[in-house]
Design a protein around this motif. Structure first.
Motif, PDB file in Angstrom:
ATOM      1  N   THR A   7     -20.040  15.986   8.930  1.00  0.00           N
ATOM      2  CA  THR A   7     -18.365  15.261   9.252  1.00  0.00           C
ATOM      3  C   THR A   7     -17.166  16.644   9.723  1.00  0.00           C
ATOM      4  N   THR A  43     -15.785   9.599  15.507  1.00  0.00           N
ATOM      5  CA  THR A  43     -14.382  10.097  14.738  1.00  0.00           C
ATOM      6  C   THR A  43     -15.183   8.339  13.805  1.00  0.00           C
ATOM      7  N   GLU A  44     -15.424   7.505  14.228  1.00  0.00           N
ATOM      8  CA  GLU A  44     -16.490   6.564  13.064  1.00  0.00           C
ATOM      9  C   GLU A  44     -17.374   7.687  12.771  1.00  0.00           C
ATOM     10  N   LEU A  47     -16.727   9.675  10.195  1.00  0.00           N
ATOM     11  CA  LEU A  47     -15.701   8.021   8.748  1.00  0.00           C
ATOM     12  C   LEU A  47     -17.627   8.640   8.138  1.00  0.00           C
ATOM     13  N   TRP A  65     -19.368   1.434   6.936  1.00  0.00           N
ATOM     14  CA  TRP A  65     -17.811   2.208   6.319  1.00  0.00           C
ATOM     15  C   TRP A  65     -17.017  -0.016   6.339  1.00  0.00           C
ATOM     16  N   LEU A  82     -10.108   5.108  -0.422  1.00  0.00           N
ATOM     17  CA  LEU A  82      -9.706   5.126   0.653  1.00  0.00           C
ATOM     18  C   LEU A  82      -9.255   3.770   0.634  1.00  0.00           C
ATOM     19  N   LEU A  93      -6.021   5.938   8.235  1.00  0.00           N
ATOM     20  CA  LEU A  93      -7.187   5.100   7.812  1.00  0.00           C
ATOM     21  C   LEU A  93      -6.732   3.641   8.507  1.00  0.00           C
ATOM     22  N   ALA A 140      -6.177  13.022   8.249  1.00  0.00           N
ATOM     23  CA  ALA A 140      -7.679  12.311   8.269  1.00  0.00           C
ATOM     24  C   ALA A 140      -8.363  14.194   7.630  1.00  0.00           C
TER      25      ALA A 140
END
Length: 154
Positions: A7, A43-44, A47, A65, A82, A93, A140
């Motif tokens: 991450t 970034t995806e 996530l 996600w 979330l 988000l 984030a």
């Protein structure tokens, strides 16, 4: 590599792409757009990695996600947090999810600079995607620290 390390790595790489100089040649605009969409794609992935990380204790088979943050997603404290964040208009988000959807669409999400296309009215804040994504990543990372703390309690 641990999910936490992955991450962190993906977030760092997204930030690096946003700092890539577009240059001033005839490919500068395309290079900027590629860096923005590349950073958004990273970034995806970050996530997805975060979801794997904070749900590790639940031994989930999938970490998409769309599934986990959707209304039918698993009932876990981290996911609930979330989902609530995704409904707050001013949250990172809530900003990110529609752009991830657009990234997968035919039009993509990066736009040419220099105003609206002829015959169209420009709307919105006019902030560059890169600037908005930098804000999103900062927010984030702050939220991730709190999510990790909650997850480690398990």
């Amino acid at each position: 590599m641990t999910p936490r390390s992955r991450t962190n790595q993906l977030l760092y790489q997204a930030e690096l792409l946003l700092e890539t100089a577009a240059g001033s040649d005839e490919h500068a605009e395309a290079r900027r757009m590629a860096a923005e969409e590349g950073a958004l794609a990273l970034t995806e992935l970050a996530l997805q990695s975060l979801l794997r990380e904070v749900t590790e204790h639940a031994l989930l088979e999938r970490h998409d996600w769309r599934e986990l943050l959707g209304p039918e997603g698993r009932s876990l404290a981290e996911l609930h947090r979330l989902r609530e964040l995704a409904t707050r208009e001013d949250s990172w988000l809530a900003w990110l999810l529609p752009r991830l959807e657009a990234l997968h669409g035919s039009d993509g999400v990066a736009r040419r600079s220099g105003g609206a296309a002829q015959g169209l009215i420009a709307t919105g804040s006019g902030a560059a995607l890169a600037d908005e994504l930098r804000w999103c990543l900062r927010e984030a990372k702050a939220e991730i620290a709190a999510l990790r703390e909650t997850s480690q309690e398990w």
